[in-house]
Design a protein around this motif. Sequence first.
Motif, short mmCIF file in Angstrom:
data_model
loop_
_atom_site.label_atom_id
_atom_site.label_comp_id
_atom_site.label_asym_id
_atom_site.label_seq_id
_atom_site.Cartn_x
_atom_site.Cartn_y
_atom_site.Cartn_z
N LEU A 53 0.83 -1.21 0.00
CA LEU A 53 0.00 0.00 0.00
C LEU A 53 0.86 1.26 0.00
CD1 LEU A 53 -2.71 -1.12 2.59
CD2 LEU A 53 -3.13 -0.63 0.18
N ASN A 54 1.91 1.26 0.81
CA ASN A 54 2.78 2.44 0.88
C ASN A 54 3.59 2.62 -0.40
OD1 ASN A 54 1.92 3.22 3.43
ND2 ASN A 54 3.49 2.03 4.50
N ALA A 55 3.98 1.52 -1.03
CA ALA A 55 4.71 1.61 -2.30
C ALA A 55 3.81 2.16 -3.40
CB ALA A 55 5.24 0.23 -2.68
N ARG A 56 2.53 1.84 -3.30
CA ARG A 56 1.56 2.29 -4.30
C ARG A 56 1.23 3.76 -4.14
NH1 ARG A 56 -3.83 -0.94 -3.78
NH2 ARG A 56 -2.35 -2.66 -4.08
N GLY A 57 1.29 4.26 -2.91
CA GLY A 57 0.95 5.66 -2.67
C GLY A 57 -0.55 5.88 -2.67
N VAL A 58 -1.22 5.33 -1.67
CA VAL A 58 -2.69 5.38 -1.60
C VAL A 58 -3.18 6.74 -1.11
CG1 VAL A 58 -4.72 4.36 -0.48
CG2 VAL A 58 -2.82 2.91 -1.19
N ALA A 59 -4.24 7.22 -1.74
CA ALA A 59 -4.88 8.47 -1.31
C ALA A 59 -6.27 8.15 -0.77
CB ALA A 59 -4.99 9.45 -2.46
N ILE A 60 -6.60 8.74 0.36
CA ILE A 60 -7.93 8.58 0.96
C ILE A 60 -8.54 9.97 1.12
CG2 ILE A 60 -9.21 7.83 3.01
CD1 ILE A 60 -7.07 5.73 3.49
N GLY A 61 -9.69 10.17 0.52
CA GLY A 61 -10.32 11.49 0.57
C GLY A 61 -9.49 12.55 -0.14
N GLY A 62 -8.76 12.13 -1.18
CA GLY A 62 -7.95 13.07 -1.96
C GLY A 62 -6.60 13.39 -1.36
N LYS A 63 -6.23 12.73 -0.22
CA LYS A 63 -4.95 13.01 0.43
C LYS A 63 -4.13 11.73 0.55
CE LYS A 63 -6.81 16.82 3.23
NZ LYS A 63 -7.03 17.32 4.61
N LYS A 64 -2.85 11.84 0.23
CA LYS A 64 -1.95 10.69 0.36
C LYS A 64 -1.84 10.31 1.84
CE LYS A 64 -0.13 9.78 -3.80
NZ LYS A 64 1.25 10.22 -4.11
N VAL A 65 -1.82 9.02 2.10
CA VAL A 65 -1.69 8.54 3.47
C VAL A 65 -0.53 7.55 3.57
CG1 VAL A 65 -4.16 8.83 3.95
CG2 VAL A 65 -3.29 6.60 3.18
N THR A 66 -0.05 7.35 4.78
CA THR A 66 0.96 6.33 5.07
C THR A 66 0.33 5.31 6.01
OG1 THR A 66 2.79 7.90 4.88
CG2 THR A 66 3.21 5.87 6.10
N PHE A 67 0.42 4.04 5.63
CA PHE A 67 -0.11 2.97 6.47
C PHE A 67 0.98 2.47 7.42
CE2 PHE A 67 -3.16 2.99 3.06
CZ PHE A 67 -4.35 2.64 3.67
N GLN A 68 0.58 2.19 8.64
CA GLN A 68 1.51 1.70 9.65
C GLN A 68 0.93 0.46 10.31
OE1 GLN A 68 2.28 4.52 12.79
NE2 GLN A 68 3.45 3.08 14.03
N LEU A 69 1.73 -0.61 10.39
CA LEU A 69 1.30 -1.83 11.07
C LEU A 69 1.71 -1.76 12.54
CD1 LEU A 69 -0.02 -4.64 10.62
CD2 LEU A 69 2.30 -5.57 10.48
N MET A 70 0.73 -1.94 13.40
CA MET A 70 0.99 -1.98 14.84
C MET A 70 0.79 -3.43 15.29
SD MET A 70 -0.58 1.63 16.19
CE MET A 70 0.52 1.55 17.61
N ALA A 71 1.89 -4.16 15.37
CA ALA A 71 1.83 -5.59 15.64
C ALA A 71 2.08 -5.90 17.11
CB ALA A 71 2.86 -6.32 14.79
N GLU A 72 1.23 -6.75 17.66
CA GLU A 72 1.33 -7.15 19.07
C GLU A 72 1.28 -8.68 19.20
OE1 GLU A 72 1.85 -5.31 21.70
OE2 GLU A 72 1.65 -3.30 20.80
N ASP A 73 1.87 -9.18 20.26
CA ASP A 73 1.89 -10.61 20.57
C ASP A 73 0.83 -10.91 21.63
OD1 ASP A 73 2.53 -13.26 21.09
OD2 ASP A 73 4.39 -12.80 22.17
N ASP A 74 -0.16 -11.74 21.28
CA ASP A 74 -1.17 -12.10 22.29
C ASP A 74 -0.87 -13.44 22.95
OD1 ASP A 74 -2.10 -14.14 20.62
OD2 ASP A 74 -3.83 -13.01 19.90
N GLY A 75 0.22 -14.10 22.52
CA GLY A 75 0.65 -15.34 23.16
C GLY A 75 -0.32 -16.49 23.00
N GLY A 76 -1.37 -16.32 22.20
CA GLY A 76 -2.39 -17.35 22.09
C GLY A 76 -3.24 -17.49 23.34
N ASP A 77 -3.16 -16.50 24.22
CA ASP A 77 -3.85 -16.54 25.52
C ASP A 77 -5.01 -15.55 25.53
OD1 ASP A 77 -3.87 -17.21 28.50
OD2 ASP A 77 -3.68 -15.03 28.53
N PRO A 78 -6.21 -15.98 25.88
CA PRO A 78 -7.38 -15.09 25.86
C PRO A 78 -7.22 -13.84 26.71
CG PRO A 78 -8.10 -17.37 26.02
CD PRO A 78 -6.61 -17.37 26.17
N LYS A 79 -6.64 -13.98 27.91
CA LYS A 79 -6.45 -12.81 28.78
C LYS A 79 -5.45 -11.83 28.19
CE LYS A 79 -7.66 -15.00 33.18
NZ LYS A 79 -7.18 -15.40 34.54
#
Length: 375
Positions: A53-79
């Motif tokens: 998406l960032n390589a493509r240069g996506v525009a939302i509502g006429g404005k270029k945006v940068t996408f950011q992945l916020m990755a977290e580890d849930d450990g496979g645990d419900p809590k």
Amino acid sequence: MKKKMVVVAALMAAGTANAQEVVKIGHAAAVTGPVAYFGKDTENGARMAIEALNARGVAIGGKKVTFQLMAEDDGGDPKQATSVAQKLVDAKINGMVGHETSGTTIPASKIYYNAGIPQISPSTTSPKYTQQGYNTTFRVVANDVQLGQALGRYATGTMKVRRVAVVDDRTAYGQGLVTEFSRSLQKQGGSVVAREFTHEKATDFSTIITRIRASKPDMVFFGGMSATAGPMLRQMKQLGMNVRMMGGDGICSDEIFKLSGGTMADGQVVCAEAGGVQGEAKAGMDKFRADYKKRFGIDVQINAPYAYDAVMTMAEAMVKAGSSAPAKYLPVLAKIQYKGVTGPIAFDQRGDVCDGTVTLYGFKGGKRSVITVTK
């Protein structure tokens, strides 16, 4: 002095205009622990989408945006999953991809719903996930009803199985899959001759294997993950029980052969993946797999392409809505029609993917290979 202030103000305004909006996409899965290879797989798939998406240069509502992945580890645990979910909500993510398992996705989904944040799971198969009445929950894979039906038909029709011992790992995923398979098996004329359970961190299965062996089954059906199924296969071999095993996408990885200590025989295991493509769409999936290996140096496990499509589908809804604000693009997402690498994506009124496919796999030489793609 006044002139200097005007120049500074103009430069600040220009900098603000040039600063791109950051669209935050959350991802959570177990990237540590016994099934970390599954969690890292979906995280990698989501990361590939963000980079594309960032390589493509996506525009939302006429404005270029940068996408950011916020990755977290849930450990496979419900809590831990609910704690991670709240952390991501507090970070003001625009959308959520995950979690990995039904046991983590279901409790976390309430937190995203309360915050009004759309959530697309690339791997959760429990029907309960989309039966809660939350308008923020979606999935891009088939559910356990479809998986169980396909596996039941194949077991009785092609494998000619009649007597089955079923085992689940007491997780929402494992119990749900065993329930749906058992219904399908009995509908096709088969019978459940033993019902056992274990847990996802178990290492000794001798007692339940001994009880199962006494019931003389044609096959063992396991609802759980390969981290448990692999050692179970090894102990079945040690106890002289060489029957076939069947399961869902939780065991549908080459890792099961390694975890069995190499004791898994060719053709002994049949599994199903919630998804799959065929025909012309296969070329797109093959390209994704090649790109994934080039990017990360490893093969796709199972759900990376679904995580990729989940991010891309969410981004498409934002573009069509002209906004990355959850409240504005959520109605568009619910009605989206997107052509992904995993096939066409559209959601029913509950958020389940329409016309979800199921791929059946066998194993030879420790490597899985496609048997058929079905619905």
